[in-house]
Design an enzyme around this catalytic site. Structure first.
Site, PDB file in Angstrom:
ATOM      1  N   ASP A 214      30.683  23.448  11.797  1.00 22.24           N
ATOM      2  CA  ASP A 214      30.477  23.036  13.188  1.00 22.24           C
ATOM      3  C   ASP A 214      29.661  24.051  13.976  1.00 22.24           C
ATOM      4  O   ASP A 214      29.413  23.863  15.161  1.00 22.24           O
ATOM      5  CB  ASP A 214      31.837  22.815  13.873  1.00 22.24           C
ATOM      6  CG  ASP A 214      31.726  22.005  15.162  1.00 22.24           C
ATOM      7  OD1 ASP A 214      30.791  21.178  15.254  1.00 22.24           O
ATOM      8  OD2 ASP A 214      32.548  22.199  16.056  1.00 22.24           O
ATOM      9  N   SER A 238      30.817  17.064  20.657  1.00 24.63           N
ATOM     10  CA  SER A 238      30.808  16.441  19.335  1.00 24.63           C
ATOM     11  C   SER A 238      31.511  15.090  19.400  1.00 24.63           C
ATOM     12  O   SER A 238      32.551  14.948  20.048  1.00 24.63           O
ATOM     13  CB  SER A 238      31.517  17.341  18.326  1.00 24.63           C
ATOM     14  OG  SER A 238      30.848  18.576  18.196  1.00 24.63           O
ATOM     15  N   GLN A 289      26.783  15.239  11.640  1.00 23.04           N
ATOM     16  CA  GLN A 289      27.476  15.204  12.927  1.00 23.04           C
ATOM     17  C   GLN A 289      26.624  14.465  13.946  1.00 23.04           C
ATOM     18  O   GLN A 289      25.409  14.681  14.023  1.00 23.04           O
ATOM     19  CB  GLN A 289      27.752  16.616  13.427  1.00 23.04           C
ATOM     20  CG  GLN A 289      28.564  16.681  14.711  1.00 23.04           C
ATOM     21  CD  GLN A 289      28.802  18.119  15.159  1.00 23.04           C
ATOM     22  OE1 GLN A 289      27.896  18.776  15.653  1.00 23.04           O
ATOM     23  NE2 GLN A 289      30.028  18.605  14.971  1.00 23.04           N
TER      24      GLN A 289
END
Length: 300
Positions: A214, A238, A289
């Site tokens: 991340d 996110s 993502q």
């Protein structure tokens, strides 16, 4: 800022990271994650993903190892409260097992994660993509050193964030000055490693890798638009996160290359993809993502 950054020895930083990624069992299939020491505001999304994965691992036969996870973020976590993780044992087969995890704060869900685990087996093998040819990490300045060179132009909140040393060291191949961003291709590469040896526990290295995926990924989508979070010209969150683990034997306390690109952005969202290689060029994991990205007014 520099004294604060250097105040904590690397071994203590890694001990704190290990505690952060180790969940406590409250009752059968219910776990609680540690809070980040000194954490303020919103919880780092990679922490919630990693702790959810660690919780799922506690309910699976150790002979199976995680090969993929898919997570959806619903609300931002709050550093002022612990996070509970409720695990649902959806499937246990001969070769695969599936777990579904709800991350809860105050009884309210902030993330859901599904993870799949597999018994190791032999199979067809190929790797199409080679590791990009980029400078070695020893030839690059640390992320901290780069940002200190522009710190005086950053907003106070960003300077305070950078003053805290992390257990994960990043070295950016082609860093962007967050105070003077210019449009560029949505591609970036960074080297990373945990700053001190991590215990010889394969699952701990897998959870740590999920945590690190991340870092930097969402920022790829904003590169063509000359905006940045540290410069306070971008806002983001996110929306989902996925990781596929290809290799079983890897260590996150040795340098790995995170190669990222963003094939699309629009409608307030940006899609990002990442590949993680070890120093020998093996493809260790892949990530994806999608996140919310919006322009913000520059800080005054």
């Amino acid at each position: 800022m520099i004294e604060d950054y250097n105040a904590i020895p690397p071994e203590e930083l890694v001990a704190r990271l290990t505690r952060l990624l180790t969940v406590t069992e409250l009752e059968r299939d219910l776990y609680q994650g540690s809070r980040l020491i000194g954490g303020k505001g919103r919880v780092f999304g990679g922490q919630v993903v990693a702790q959810a994965l660690a919780s799922a691992m506690r309910t699976v036969d150790p002979v199976r190892s995680v090969h993929s996870l898919h997570a959806y973020f619903m609300r931002g976590g709050d550093e002022d409260y612990p996070i509970d993780f409720r695990v649902h044992r959806d499937y246990d087969g001969r070769s695969f097992a599936t777990r579904r995890v709800e991350a809860l704060q105050g009884g309210v869900p902030i993330l859901t994660l599904t993870a799949s685990f597999q018994v190791p087996e032999e199979g067809c093998n190929h790797q199409r993509d080679a590791m990009p040819q980029v400078p070695h990490p020893e030839d690059l300045p640390s992320e901290y050193a780069f940002f200190m060179s522009v710190a005086e132009r950053l907003p106070p909140e960003s300077r305070a964030l950078l003053a805290h040393r992390r257990a994960v060291e990043l070295r950016l191949v082609d860093p962007v000055d967050p105070t003077r961003p210019v449009p560029r291709e949505p591609v970036q590469h960074l080297w990373f490693r945990v700053v001190s040896p991590l215990a010889d526990d394969p699952d701990l290295h897998r959870v740590a890798l999920a945590y690190i995926t991340d870092m930097g990924l969402l920022g790829t989508a904003v590169l063509p638009h000359a905006i940045s979070w540290l410069g306070r010209t971008a806002k983001s969150a996110s929306l989902d996160h996925a990781v596929w683990f290809h290799a079983q034997d890897f260590r996150v306390d040795d340098w790995m290359l995170y190669s990222m690109d963003s094939p699309w952005a629009g409608q307030g969202r940006g899609l990002n993809r990442g590949q993680i290689f070890d120093r020998q060029g093996r493809l260790i994991a892949s990530a994806a993502q999608e996140g919310l990205i919006r322009r913000a007014r520059p800080a005054s």
